[in-house]
Design an enzyme around this catalytic site. Structure first.
Site, PDB file in Angstrom:
ATOM      1  N   HIS A 107      41.224  26.547  47.889  1.00 26.14           N
ATOM      2  CA  HIS A 107      40.365  26.854  48.288  1.00 26.14           C
ATOM      3  C   HIS A 107      39.031  27.306  46.090  1.00 26.14           C
ATOM      4  O   HIS A 107      40.347  26.864  45.881  1.00 26.14           O
ATOM      5  CB  HIS A 107      40.723  28.760  47.727  1.00 26.14           C
ATOM      6  CG  HIS A 107      41.850  29.156  47.389  1.00 26.14           C
ATOM      7  ND1 HIS A 107      42.953  29.044  47.648  1.00 26.14           N
ATOM      8  CD2 HIS A 107      41.714  29.970  46.078  1.00 26.14           C
ATOM      9  CE1 HIS A 107      43.861  28.898  46.333  1.00 26.14           C
ATOM     10  NE2 HIS A 107      42.777  30.548  45.861  1.00 26.14           N
ATOM     11  N   HIS A 109      37.245  29.737  43.884  1.00 30.63           N
ATOM     12  CA  HIS A 109      36.462  30.898  43.230  1.00 30.63           C
ATOM     13  C   HIS A 109      35.588  31.021  42.838  1.00 30.63           C
ATOM     14  O   HIS A 109      35.363  29.790  42.543  1.00 30.63           O
ATOM     15  CB  HIS A 109      37.296  30.990  42.499  1.00 30.63           C
ATOM     16  CG  HIS A 109      38.795  31.339  42.651  1.00 30.63           C
ATOM     17  ND1 HIS A 109      39.711  32.658  43.008  1.00 30.63           N
ATOM     18  CD2 HIS A 109      40.150  30.273  42.314  1.00 30.63           C
ATOM     19  CE1 HIS A 109      41.102  32.767  43.623  1.00 30.63           C
ATOM     20  NE2 HIS A 109      41.106  31.156  42.330  1.00 30.63           N
TER      21      HIS A 109
HETATM   22  P1  5GP Z   1      45.141  31.431  43.968  1.00 31.10           P
HETATM   23  O1  5GP Z   1      45.822  32.692  42.965  1.00 31.10           O
HETATM   24  O2  5GP Z   1      45.503  31.203  44.994  1.00 31.10           O
HETATM   25  O3  5GP Z   1      43.907  30.599  42.701  1.00 31.10           O
HETATM   26  O4  5GP Z   1      43.848  33.019  44.766  1.00 31.10           O
HETATM   27  C1  5GP Z   1      44.444  33.238  45.914  1.00 31.10           C
HETATM   28  C2  5GP Z   1      43.081  34.040  45.611  1.00 31.10           C
HETATM   29  O5  5GP Z   1      43.433  34.976  46.703  1.00 31.10           O
HETATM   30  C3  5GP Z   1      43.347  35.727  44.390  1.00 31.10           C
HETATM   31  O6  5GP Z   1      42.748  35.566  43.849  1.00 31.10           O
HETATM   32  C4  5GP Z   1      43.650  36.909  45.034  1.00 31.10           C
HETATM   33  O7  5GP Z   1      42.793  37.632  44.873  1.00 31.10           O
HETATM   34  C5  5GP Z   1      42.998  36.318  46.624  1.00 31.10           C
HETATM   35  N1  5GP Z   1      43.862  37.485  47.644  1.00 31.10           N
HETATM   36  C6  5GP Z   1      45.157  37.552  48.065  1.00 31.10           C
HETATM   37  N2  5GP Z   1      45.469  37.848  49.022  1.00 31.10           N
HETATM   38  C7  5GP Z   1      43.722  38.258  49.498  1.00 31.10           C
HETATM   39  C8  5GP Z   1      43.711  38.686  50.751  1.00 31.10           C
HETATM   40  O8  5GP Z   1      44.595  39.570  51.738  1.00 31.10           O
HETATM   41  N3  5GP Z   1      42.018  38.753  51.176  1.00 31.10           N
HETATM   42  C9  5GP Z   1      41.103  38.415  50.503  1.00 31.10           C
HETATM   43  N4  5GP Z   1      40.150  38.151  50.735  1.00 31.10           N
HETATM   44  N5  5GP Z   1      41.960  37.574  49.426  1.00 31.10           N
HETATM   45  C10 5GP Z   1      43.213  37.328  48.918  1.00 31.10           C
END
Ligand code: 5GP
Length: 145
Positions: A107, A109
């Site tokens: 993903h 951001h």
């Molecule tokens: P990463 O840390 O993998 O780059 O980003 C994962 C993102 O997913 C984080 O920014 C976190 O806030 C978001 N996130 C985690 N759980 C959920 C969820 O259940 N729903 C949504 N919409 N975002 C989530």
């Protein structure tokens, strides 16, 4: 999670794609879902994911799916900036646990930034109010090309 581990079909974003857990959607088509981060680092923080790729991170996605995701990131960033008029924005993308990744479905951001508002730390933001996220999502969606 290592960079090369197997894709977990029960990761949170896979469940969101299957409609097993709710999300606040900004836009979607056959290949892409853009939805509000529920722990936003800044007001208007959107996540962009592929529906067609099960890559865990940037290393595993094929070029065609990556092109679709990056075009979707740009489309989303244009809408976010039109809707919210930030001073800038950050595109973030983390790979592997050691790289800061916490959900292992690739993903991007899209995080709007304001000069006078510090961005919250990755993994350190409080959960947002869902109604507030819905309002933001509608505003961003209304600004899409
Ligand atoms: P990463 O840390 O993998 O780059 O980003 C994962 C993102 O997913 C984080 O920014 C976190 O806030 C978001 N996130 C985690 N759980 C959920 C969820 O259940 N729903 C949504 N919409 N975002 C989530």
């Amino acid at each position: 999670m290592s960079l090369t581990g197997a894709y977990d079909p029960d990761n949170i974003f896979a469940k969101i794609l299957r409609g097993e857990i709710p999300s606040v959607k900004v836009w979607e088509d056959d290949r892409i879902l853009a939805f509000m981060d529920v722990f936003p680092q800044s007001e208007g923080h959107v996540l962009v994911i592929s529906k067609t790729s099960t890559a865990q991170n940037l290393l595993g996605i094929d070029a065609d799916d990556l092109a679709a995701v990056t075009a979707a990131v740009q489309r989303t960033a244009r809408a976010v900036t039109r809707a919210l008029s930030p001073d800038g924005f950050s595109i973030m993308q983390f790979n592997g646990e050691a790289g800061g990744q916490t959900v292992f479905h690739l993903h991007f951001h899209v995080i709007p930034r304001w000069a006078d508002r510090p961005m919250k730390g990755h993994g350190h933001a409080p959960m947002a109010d869902v109604e507030a996220l819905k309002t933001l999502a509608a505003k961003i969606a209304a600004a899409l090309d």
